[in-house]
Design a protein around this motif. Structure first.
Motif, PDB file in Angstrom:
ATOM      1  N   GLN A   1      35.695  -7.470  21.435  1.00  8.19           N
ATOM      2  CA  GLN A   1      36.157  -8.532  20.556  1.00  8.19           C
ATOM      3  C   GLN A   1      35.184  -8.769  19.414  1.00  8.19           C
ATOM      4  O   GLN A   1      35.455  -9.543  18.514  1.00  8.19           O
ATOM      5  CB  GLN A   1      36.373  -9.818  21.338  1.00  8.19           C
ATOM      6  CG  GLN A   1      37.474  -9.676  22.377  1.00  8.19           C
ATOM      7  CD  GLN A   1      37.909 -11.011  22.919  1.00  8.19           C
ATOM      8  OE1 GLN A   1      38.252 -11.911  22.183  1.00  8.19           O
ATOM      9  NE2 GLN A   1      37.876 -11.156  24.223  1.00  8.19           N
ATOM     10  N   GLY A   2      34.047  -8.079  19.465  1.00  6.64           N
ATOM     11  CA  GLY A   2      33.105  -8.183  18.348  1.00  6.64           C
ATOM     12  C   GLY A   2      32.536  -9.567  18.160  1.00  6.64           C
ATOM     13  O   GLY A   2      32.051  -9.908  17.093  1.00  6.64           O
ATOM     14  N   ILE A   3      32.638 -10.392  19.185  1.00 16.17           N
ATOM     15  CA  ILE A   3      32.155 -11.759  19.060  1.00 16.17           C
ATOM     16  C   ILE A   3      30.666 -11.799  19.369  1.00 16.17           C
ATOM     17  O   ILE A   3      30.222 -11.343  20.415  1.00 16.17           O
ATOM     18  CB  ILE A   3      32.912 -12.689  20.037  1.00 16.17           C
ATOM     19  CG1 ILE A   3      34.332 -12.895  19.547  1.00 16.17           C
ATOM     20  CG2 ILE A   3      32.201 -14.035  20.187  1.00 16.17           C
ATOM     21  CD1 ILE A   3      34.457 -13.639  18.241  1.00 16.17           C
ATOM     22  N   LYS A   4      29.919 -12.349  18.453  1.00 13.26           N
ATOM     23  CA  LYS A   4      28.493 -12.456  18.673  1.00 13.26           C
ATOM     24  C   LYS A   4      28.179 -13.734  19.440  1.00 13.26           C
ATOM     25  O   LYS A   4      28.873 -14.729  19.317  1.00 13.26           O
ATOM     26  CB  LYS A   4      27.769 -12.484  17.330  1.00 13.26           C
ATOM     27  CG  LYS A   4      27.974 -11.217  16.531  1.00 13.26           C
ATOM     28  CD  LYS A   4      27.288 -11.322  15.188  1.00 13.26           C
ATOM     29  CE  LYS A   4      27.487 -10.011  14.412  1.00 13.26           C
ATOM     30  NZ  LYS A   4      26.855 -10.073  13.096  1.00 13.26           N
ATOM     31  N   ARG A   5      27.091 -13.660  20.174  1.00 17.65           N
ATOM     32  CA  ARG A   5      26.624 -14.831  20.919  1.00 17.65           C
ATOM     33  C   ARG A   5      26.540 -16.057  20.026  1.00 17.65           C
ATOM     34  O   ARG A   5      26.917 -17.151  20.408  1.00 17.65           O
ATOM     35  CB  ARG A   5      25.212 -14.571  21.448  1.00 17.65           C
ATOM     36  CG  ARG A   5      25.138 -13.958  22.795  1.00 17.65           C
ATOM     37  CD  ARG A   5      23.679 -13.613  23.077  1.00 17.65           C
ATOM     38  NE  ARG A   5      22.900 -14.808  23.356  1.00 17.65           N
ATOM     39  CZ  ARG A   5      22.675 -15.289  24.575  1.00 17.65           C
ATOM     40  NH1 ARG A   5      23.192 -14.657  25.603  1.00 17.65           N
ATOM     41  NH2 ARG A   5      21.965 -16.361  24.767  1.00 17.65           N
ATOM     42  N   GLY A   6      26.011 -15.858  18.832  1.00 13.91           N
ATOM     43  CA  GLY A   6      25.806 -16.961  17.908  1.00 13.91           C
ATOM     44  C   GLY A   6      27.098 -17.683  17.581  1.00 13.91           C
ATOM     45  O   GLY A   6      27.108 -18.895  17.355  1.00 13.91           O
ATOM     46  N   ILE A   7      28.180 -16.933  17.543  1.00 16.63           N
ATOM     47  CA  ILE A   7      29.469 -17.562  17.222  1.00 16.63           C
ATOM     48  C   ILE A   7      29.979 -18.345  18.417  1.00 16.63           C
ATOM     49  O   ILE A   7      30.486 -19.451  18.283  1.00 16.63           O
ATOM     50  CB  ILE A   7      30.485 -16.498  16.736  1.00 16.63           C
ATOM     51  CG1 ILE A   7      30.001 -15.937  15.391  1.00 16.63           C
ATOM     52  CG2 ILE A   7      31.876 -17.088  16.601  1.00 16.63           C
ATOM     53  CD1 ILE A   7      30.866 -14.853  14.809  1.00 16.63           C
ATOM     54  N   MET A   8      29.815 -17.787  19.619  1.00  9.29           N
ATOM     55  CA  MET A   8      30.223 -18.519  20.829  1.00  9.29           C
ATOM     56  C   MET A   8      29.459 -19.830  20.928  1.00  9.29           C
ATOM     57  O   MET A   8      30.000 -20.850  21.334  1.00  9.29           O
ATOM     58  CB  MET A   8      29.937 -17.682  22.075  1.00  9.29           C
ATOM     59  CG  MET A   8      31.179 -17.054  22.662  1.00  9.29           C
ATOM     60  SD  MET A   8      30.797 -16.133  24.172  1.00  9.29           S
ATOM     61  CE  MET A   8      30.593 -17.449  25.366  1.00  9.29           C
ATOM     62  N   GLU A   9      28.194 -19.761  20.527  1.00  4.05           N
ATOM     63  CA  GLU A   9      27.324 -20.926  20.635  1.00  4.05           C
ATOM     64  C   GLU A   9      27.779 -22.063  19.713  1.00  4.05           C
ATOM     65  O   GLU A   9      27.439 -23.221  19.939  1.00  4.05           O
ATOM     66  CB  GLU A   9      25.888 -20.496  20.269  1.00  4.05           C
ATOM     67  CG  GLU A   9      24.813 -21.316  20.907  1.00  4.05           C
ATOM     68  CD  GLU A   9      23.458 -20.632  20.826  1.00  4.05           C
ATOM     69  OE1 GLU A   9      22.465 -21.279  21.171  1.00  4.05           O
ATOM     70  OE2 GLU A   9      23.390 -19.455  20.428  1.00  4.05           O
ATOM     71  N   MET A  10      28.525 -21.709  18.671  1.00  2.00           N
ATOM     72  CA  MET A  10      28.986 -22.726  17.715  1.00  2.00           C
ATOM     73  C   MET A  10      30.246 -23.449  18.188  1.00  2.00           C
ATOM     74  O   MET A  10      30.599 -24.494  17.650  1.00  2.00           O
ATOM     75  CB  MET A  10      29.368 -22.041  16.393  1.00  2.00           C
ATOM     76  CG  MET A  10      28.253 -21.512  15.568  1.00  2.00           C
ATOM     77  SD  MET A  10      29.048 -20.800  14.087  1.00  2.00           S
ATOM     78  CE  MET A  10      27.754 -19.710  13.568  1.00  2.00           C
ATOM     79  N   ALA A  11      30.940 -22.848  19.153  1.00  2.00           N
ATOM     80  CA  ALA A  11      32.286 -23.323  19.475  1.00  2.00           C
ATOM     81  C   ALA A  11      32.282 -24.648  20.236  1.00  2.00           C
ATOM     82  O   ALA A  11      31.528 -24.826  21.182  1.00  2.00           O
ATOM     83  CB  ALA A  11      33.024 -22.261  20.290  1.00  2.00           C
ATOM     84  N   ASP A  12      33.134 -25.569  19.802  1.00  2.00           N
ATOM     85  CA  ASP A  12      33.386 -26.799  20.561  1.00  2.00           C
ATOM     86  C   ASP A  12      34.519 -26.588  21.551  1.00  2.00           C
ATOM     87  O   ASP A  12      34.612 -27.271  22.563  1.00  2.00           O
ATOM     88  CB  ASP A  12      33.740 -27.933  19.588  1.00  2.00           C
ATOM     89  CG  ASP A  12      32.601 -28.234  18.638  1.00  2.00           C
ATOM     90  OD1 ASP A  12      31.498 -28.538  19.123  1.00  2.00           O
ATOM     91  OD2 ASP A  12      32.804 -28.145  17.408  1.00  2.00           O
ATOM     92  N   LEU A  13      35.385 -25.633  21.219  1.00  2.00           N
ATOM     93  CA  LEU A  13      36.471 -25.266  22.129  1.00  2.00           C
ATOM     94  C   LEU A  13      36.652 -23.764  22.072  1.00  2.00           C
ATOM     95  O   LEU A  13      36.784 -23.174  20.998  1.00  2.00           O
ATOM     96  CB  LEU A  13      37.782 -25.962  21.712  1.00  2.00           C
ATOM     97  CG  LEU A  13      39.065 -25.472  22.400  1.00  2.00           C
ATOM     98  CD1 LEU A  13      38.997 -25.669  23.914  1.00  2.00           C
ATOM     99  CD2 LEU A  13      40.279 -26.200  21.833  1.00  2.00           C
ATOM    100  N   LEU A  14      36.626 -23.171  23.248  1.00  2.00           N
ATOM    101  CA  LEU A  14      36.862 -21.745  23.353  1.00  2.00           C
ATOM    102  C   LEU A  14      38.253 -21.583  23.946  1.00  2.00           C
ATOM    103  O   LEU A  14      38.508 -21.982  25.089  1.00  2.00           O
ATOM    104  CB  LEU A  14      35.800 -21.167  24.286  1.00  2.00           C
ATOM    105  CG  LEU A  14      35.326 -19.774  23.976  1.00  2.00           C
ATOM    106  CD1 LEU A  14      33.898 -19.607  24.436  1.00  2.00           C
ATOM    107  CD2 LEU A  14      36.239 -18.801  24.644  1.00  2.00           C
ATOM    108  N   LEU A  15      39.162 -21.042  23.162  1.00  2.06           N
ATOM    109  CA  LEU A  15      40.556 -21.013  23.563  1.00  2.06           C
ATOM    110  C   LEU A  15      40.999 -19.574  23.799  1.00  2.06           C
ATOM    111  O   LEU A  15      40.926 -18.734  22.902  1.00  2.06           O
ATOM    112  CB  LEU A  15      41.382 -21.648  22.432  1.00  2.06           C
ATOM    113  CG  LEU A  15      42.766 -22.179  22.744  1.00  2.06           C
ATOM    114  CD1 LEU A  15      42.743 -23.152  23.914  1.00  2.06           C
ATOM    115  CD2 LEU A  15      43.337 -22.846  21.500  1.00  2.06           C
ATOM    116  N   ILE A  16      41.444 -19.323  25.040  1.00  3.24           N
ATOM    117  CA  ILE A  16      41.914 -17.971  25.352  1.00  3.24           C
ATOM    118  C   ILE A  16      43.385 -17.883  24.994  1.00  3.24           C
ATOM    119  O   ILE A  16      44.234 -18.491  25.647  1.00  3.24           O
ATOM    120  CB  ILE A  16      41.656 -17.641  26.833  1.00  3.24           C
ATOM    121  CG1 ILE A  16      40.141 -17.676  27.060  1.00  3.24           C
ATOM    122  CG2 ILE A  16      42.240 -16.290  27.197  1.00  3.24           C
ATOM    123  CD1 ILE A  16      39.731 -17.598  28.499  1.00  3.24           C
TER     124      ILE A  16
END
Lengths: 339, 339
Positions: B196-211
């Motif tokens: 998914q090419g998602i970097k840790r840094g981007i996950m760290e910014m999320a207030d909601l992670l929606l599958i």
């Protein structure tokens, strides 16, 4: 004042900061002069900066004769042990090695874990090697500038292999990539990229991906990891310099794979010089650094103006209160400053 | 010249750029005025900029009354379909929704894939929604500035939910994070973070992670992914705003989980406002934007000076030839410019 007077002659207990004396000492390969010059370049005093620039400028014709190698990897990957083993092979082959570090966090924690001489015990005792911890404090830009200058000073002092070490978790990799000829990334087999905290962007920078701690040559995880990383590297667009990044394994502990890593670096240098990319990339780096420095210095200059603080705070308070849109406010401030 | 005269009155075939007229139109919720104002803010002409700033400044008291939501995820995660379903529920609940986009690549490819109205067919036909593609061209900083201004204009026009969309692969996420109240990241179950090419840094910014694309409620991969992401989020240091990021699943196709995502956003807004973090964060964002803009504008100002180009090129050529160290060169140039 004495200590910053360029005409001041060194005497016992006082360290000379005379650029001409430092230059002569460095060109003789005198470690004390080199250390003093590095400290001078790290100083934030304006008068020191002037002396540092005079020194750098005087040494310019004596710089550039090295291979500059960036090395990164997350804590625990075994960078110190690798550098120790790598460095010992180099100095035994008559090279002179300087180990520098970039660790922007070292300012906060007061005492960098990088470049610590106790980590590289044997190397630090050898006069053919020179180990310098990360300059501490300040922005990444400031730390990067000082490390860049350290490279030049070490080259002038006759070190022909310069290793610049950094931790593989932040933005310092990009800074290092932009000051070295060759960039290597240390990884572990079987740990998973996620656990290693390695970002795609960092993998993409690597000229050599080295799987460290491959202590058992029969470990199937090493072969598996090598295959995976090779496939991953193939997904990246080809380098404009035509270099195809290599994937290798080594054991810093068993001292295996170290010479092979050096072979890759030599073949890189050879290929890049033959194709004309080597000098072109160094020139690109210098010009990029020139432009970046202009931006920083211009801002510094404007911020240190006598009317800046008052004007900034007046307009900032309007932004704070929501009365002035931030971009509009910036425009007004700049108009005022340059009126 | 007519078209940039602020006193010019609109007539058939000519679009008024009079800030007072645009302001009145926007405050009435007139879509044509809003579109024209957005185009004005995107213009690079200095005269247009002046008008744009006058307009923005006049609208400031009417801005801020929205919840600003950033949304990201790699191509293929179903952002358009999600925004379409999410947006329809919002406008049925009497909200007015503006969808903006940041896609710094849109300049290169001449035609952004983001914000394209054909992607959100139903939403784009509804007058309660307003969809605007990414401003094109220029640096990320420039694109970000224009999107930031678009948020303010849309708020003044009465849109109370602003969605800012971006692709989850570059640096634009940080820019978006710094202009929104709430940041959500769309992911897929079972695809692996790597893919998914998602970097840790981007996950760290999320207030909601929606599958997203959790179309089958019995799919074990969804539960597995939710558990994994929850564990991953726990590894990050707690947010200073005390918000604990949520992990949820939804199906934009089946229209399930959409209302639940909105509930999370409402509870975030509620909590943050009660604790005083909401306004504090907006103020922080404005001040950060102010400072960043100063840096850009100061450089612009200096570079446009009459003596800049000649001085720059003279010194740059010395850097190119290796005669002047890059940092020393920058220092010399700046000294010359400010002499």
């Amino acid at each position: 004042m004495d200590s910053i007077n360029p005409n001041f002659r060194s005497r016992a207990g006082k360290r000379s900061l005379n650029p001409a004396e430092l230059k002569a000492g460095i060109l003789k390969g005198d470690r004390a002069s080199l250390s003093r010059a590095l400290t001078l370049c790290e100083s934030k005093l304006a008068q020191h900066r002037e002396l540092a620039e005079e020194l750098l400028q005087g040494l310019m014709p004596h710089t550039g004769n090295s291979i500059r190698i960036g090395i990164t990897g997350v804590p625990g990957v075994g960078k110190s042990t690798f550098i120790e083993a790598f460095g010992k092979e180099l100095i035994e082959a008559e090279h002179r090695l300087a180990v520098l570090a970039i660790d922007p966090s070292s300012g906060r924690s007061k005492g960098s874990i990088l470049g610590d001489k106790t980590r590289m015990h044997e190397l630090s005792q050898d006069t053919r090697a020179f180990i310098r911890p990360s300059p501490s404090g300040g922005s990444l830009g400031g730390v990067a500038r000082r490390t860049r200058e350290s490279i030049l000073l070490c080259e002038a002092a006759g070190y022909d292999v310069i290793l610049v070490e950094t931790v593989g978790v932040g933005q310092s990799e990009t800074a290092v990539k932009n000051m070295v000829d060759f960039f290597m990334l240390l990884m572990l087999a079987g740990a998973g990229d996620e656990l290693q905290g390695i970002k795609r962007g960092i993998m993409e920078m690597a000229d050599l991906l080295l799987i460290n701690k491959a202590d058992d040559p029969k470990d199937p995880r090493v072969k598996l990891a090598m295959g995976e990383y090779k496939r991953a590297l193939h997904l990246f667009p080809p380098n404009p310099n035509e270099w195809i990044p290599k994937v290798q394994a080594c054991s810093a502990l068993q001292k295996s794979g170290i010479a092979e890593a050096w072979e890759v670096i030599l073949s890189f240098e050879n290929q890049q010089k033959n194709k004309g990319y080597f000098e072109a990339e160094r020139q690109r780096q210098s010009l990029a650094w020139f432009e970046e420095s202009i931006g920083e210095l211009v801002l510094e200059q404007v911020r240190s103006g006598s009317n800046y603080q008052a004007a900034f705070q007046e307009i900032q308070s309007l932004v704070k209160e929501g009365k002035l849109e931030a971009g509009v406010a910036a425009h007004r401030l700049v108009e005022k400053l340059f009126a």
